[in-house]
Design a protein around this motif. Structure first.
Motif: not given
Length: 842
Positions: A130-134, A170-175, A183-186, A761-766
């Motif tokens: 769930w944290l790395s999705v497409n 929830v996803a940290l990365f979305d390709s 995602g949150i981080l990208d 902001n990313a910390i808040n989202s996570v």
């Protein structure tokens, strides 16, 4: 003999007992009270269904366990990602310190960014990540479903319940390559200045282009004020004589000569044809006088006043003009009064050498009066300067206030007619008719007969003229000085400049004027009075204002000035115009200049530098229109932001929603501006579309009037969108900052602060995502516990329906076994009875 009834009965009883014994042994051996449908069809059906449902619940329990594990894996991954983000934030904070090697810090940040990728990529359970999705994948579902319940309703319909988990946040990365799906981080975040909150155009990468029009909202602003032009004011005053006249006010010894009783008829008195000559000596200077005319026919029987008039005419035509007053007010004698102004020993008057044309001395002639020649009496006298009719009109009144012998007397008022104003002499004659206190003489004298002489002839008397007031026919003080040498009482006044000449240029008939005044120490505020088409029209409205007319009156002077006069006179009478406020028919303040009014109150305004664009302006999702505004001298300005969301909110209607952020005209811009000011918590200012030279411009106006009122707009910026960056792309190395156009120390500081905000902001989202998963995990645990309890409860319920009571069944087994034995014995006995009967036949 054919039938052994007893045996049959015993057999049947034994068979029943055996059947019961078999059933009881079956319950004991299976433990079930109902093992087959034939045992109890209804209960068997219920128990069978419940057993089936319980098996399904067992599967639900397993699914919950699987879902819980999946959620927990993602949850733990988020927690670890937050720890790494905290480290990145700390590194960026360290980079803000001067002298720190940012390249070294970037190398650490780079490793932490890789760790984030590792955490996201390895947070997998049972094929679920769930944290790395497409999110662009066909099989992607932003909502994961965990089987959580199995239920059967009254209609025997089966439903499967789920716990839904939204993994979109929830996803940290979305390709995915779809714009906006990250995602949150990208996820690309806008870079903002930490102090102002405005878009940064350095750092990260530029966003797509958008609006660059400021709708003419250039830096501008004016300060409201009272224009400071001095109102020409005149303080009220109490009437007073000038120095020369005041010296005569105290009274003194003035000479007078009074004849004996003088009859006006009879042979021994005046006769027709007489011609009188006499010598009158005043203050030691004698003057020979001759009536120079034969006494006209009928004078012998005329009044004493006729004789007095003849003598006064003779004296006034001589060198003694203005020095002697002939007084016949006693009705029986003729009195000659000195009016020279000398007093005491220097004042004298004597009558001598009285003759008439017959040269015969007659009994009762003046020369035979009691010997009063040169007798000195005490009197008080005031002699004024010349009288002037300037500024007077028919219907005006003149009021004398005076004292005699130190006592205030009742004022005397004379009303002037047109005939009284033909000449100054006529006015003097009118004023000389004032009937004052008995014993006081008023006469006209001096060159041209335009001076007034007031004298108290009482012994030891004095006369003081204390006030002269001129009023118009309506009783209003005119502030006219008509008696030279004496300053009449005045009312306080206030005078504008020429306001009439350009009246129609400055005002429309529906404009209003509100005046604030202080009259005689009382503060007055008029209503909002219609300007009308001329100054005269406005004066009429002003004089109809209740608050105003109670204390003052308005008029137009000969120079087209507005003259405001107090209704009282004296030292406490004063008028000041504190403020003048102009408004249009809508109630908006008009900042007019050049009206020649004084102390005009204006308000602070800020007007856009250009008319609103004909094509309008359109704000896309990234566009912002910024400006700072300070109202009424505020030391700290407030940032106002206009963006697409605000435009859509303000301009949408229930039937026609606006989604494109387009403002098509100045009226819409004013509505948007009003909402933007409210959102920024800016108070005390309104936004309206201008008129006249400001047509289609936006005018921001302070609601405060006069001094202290101001609107100042600064730092206007039409932003096409801030530069953007995601957490995984942050690069604070020298090369990275240079590529992002952050080269100066100030720019680098702004960029680092913006990067810290992005990470924060990313910390808040996570944190939010972890909190949401934690809540889901908690619910799953509760559901698992509930399913366990539910299954136990169903098992218990089924057991109550079909399980055998072993104690009861054991007791029944023993009883049936005993009964079986007895049945066997009974059958045996029954069979023996038949054998005994058969034995009788042997």
């Amino acid at each position: 003999m054919n039938t052994n009834v007893a045996a049959i009965t015993a057999l049947r009883t034994l068979q029943q007992t055996n059947n019961q014994l078999d059933a009881t042994q079956g319950r004991i051996s299976t433990g079930l009270k109902i093992g087959e449908a034939k045992d109890n069809a209804a209960y068997w059906a219920i128990s069978t269904t419940l057993k089936s449902d319980n098996k399904s619940l067992g599967t639900v329990k397993d699914a919950l366990g699987l879902g819980s594990a999946t959620v927990d894996v993602a949850y733990q991954g988020l927690n670890k990602a937050k720890d790494v983000l905290d480290e990145i934030k700390a590194k960026l904070t360290a980079a803000t310190q001067p002298g720190v090697d940012k390249n070294v810090i970037q190398s650490e940040i780079g490793e932490l960014q890789k760790q984030l990728l590792s955490i996201a990529g390895s947070s997998v359970f049972s094929g679920e990540n769930w944290l790395s999705v497409n999110s662009e994948a066909v099989d992607y579902d932003a909502t994961k479903k965990i089987v959580a319940s199995f239920a059967r309703d009254a209609n025997n319909s089966v439903a499967i319940g789920t716990v839904d988990v939204a993994i979109g946040g929830v996803a940290l990365f979305d390709s995915s390559t779809v714009v906006g799906k990250n995602g949150i981080l990208d996820n690309l975040q806008n870079l903002k200045e930490s102090v102002t909150g405005k878009d940064l155009t350095i750092g990260g990468t530029p966003s797509a282009s958008g609006n660059n029009l400021d709708a003419g909202l250039t830096a501008a602003g004016t300060t409201g004020k009272l224009d400071g032009n001095t109102i020409e004011t005149t303080a009220g005053s109490v009437g007073a004589a000038n120095a020369a006249v005041a010296a005569a006010n105290t009274g003194g010894n003035r000479a007078q000569f009074e004849t004996a009783t003088f009859a006006t008829s009879g042979a021994t008195q005046v006769q027709t044809g007489n011609d009188f000559t006499f010598t009158l000596t005043v203050d030691g200077v004698g003057v020979a006088l001759d009536t120079n005319a034969v006494v006209p026919a009928g004078l012998a029987s005329a009044s004493l006043a006729d004789m007095g008039a003849l003598l006064q005419t003779t004296i006034d035509a001589s060198a003694l003009a203005g020095k002697v007053k002939v007084d016949v007010s006693s009705g029986t004698t003729i009195k000659f009064l000195s009016t020279t102004g000398n007093t005491g020993a220097t004042s004298s008057i004597a009558l001598s050498a009285w003759t008439n044309s017959t040269a015969v001395a007659r009994t009762g002639d003046i020369v035979n009066g009691s010997a009063l020649t040169g007798t000195i009496a005490t009197e008080g006298r005031v002699v004024t300067g010349a009288v002037s009719r300037t500024g007077l009109v028919a219907g005006d009144t003149v009021t004398f206030s005076y004292k005699t012998a130190g006592t205030i007397r009742t004022p005397v008022t004379l009303t002037l007619s047109g005939a009284d104003l033909v000449s100054d002499a006529k006015l003097a004659e009118k004023l000389a008719t004032a009937t004052l206190t008995s014993g006081t003489v008023t006469q006209v004298g001096g060159t041209g007969g335009t001076k007034l002489s007031f004298a108290s002839s009482a012994t030891g008397g004095s006369f003081e003229l204390s006030d002269v007031v001129v009023n118009d026919a309506a009783g209003r003080i005119k502030n006219s000085d008509i008696v030279s040498g004496f300053t009449e009482s005045h009312a306080g006044t206030a005078l504008t400049g020429d306001v009439q000449t350009a009246w129609t240029t400055n005002f429309t008939a529906t404009d209003t004027i509100t005046m604030g005044l202080t009259v005689d120490g009382t503060v007055i505020k008029t209503g909002a009075l219609a300007a009308g088409g001329s100054l005269s029209a406005f004066v009429g409205v002003l004089n109809g204002d209740v608050a105003f007319t109670a204390k003052a009156f308005a008029s137009v002077d000969s120079s087209n000035n507005l003259l405001i006069t107090s209704k009282t006179s004296g030292a406490t009478s004063a008028v000041t115009v504190d403020s003048v406020l102009f408004k249009d028919s809508t109630g908006a303040v008009l900042n007019k200049t050049g009206t020649n009014f004084r102390n005009v109150a204006t308000v602070g305004t800020a007007t856009t530098g250009a008319v609103f664009p004909v094509a309008g302006i359109t704000l896309d999702a990234n566009d912002n229109l910024y400006f700072n505004i300070a109202v009424d001298g505020a030391t700290t300005s407030k940032l106002v932001t206009i963006d697409q969301a605000l435009v859509n909110k303000v301009l949408s209607t229930p039937t026609v929603p606006v989604t494109d952020g387009k403002i098509t005209n100045a009226t819409q811009f004013a509505s948007v501006m009003s909402e933007a000011l409210t959102a920024a918590k800016v108070t005390g200012v309104t936004a309206k579309v201008g008129t006249g030279v400001d047509l289609n411009k936006l005018v921001l106006t302070s609601t405060k009037i006069g001094a202290g009122s101001s609107v100042a707009i600064t730092s206007v910026q039409a932003s096409q969108g801030a530069n953007q960056i995601s957490v995984d792309k942050i690069d604070i190395s020298d090369a990275g900052l240079t590529a992002a156009r952050a080269t100066s120390g100030a720019d680098i500081s702004k960029v680092l602060s913006a990067y810290i905000t992005v990470v924060n902001n990313a910390i808040n989202s996570v944190t939010t995502a972890a909190s949401n998963l934690g809540a889901v995990a908690s619910r799953i645990d509760m559901q698992k516990s509930f399913v366990n309890t539910l299954m136990d409860t169903i098992d218990k319920g089924v057991g109550n329906l079909i399980d055998a009571d072993m104690s009861e069944e054991s007791t029944r087994l023993q009883a049936l076994q005993t009964k079986q034995q007895l049945g066997v014995q009974a059958l045996s006995i029954a069979n023996q009875s038949s054998q005994n009967i058969l034995s009788l036949f042997r």
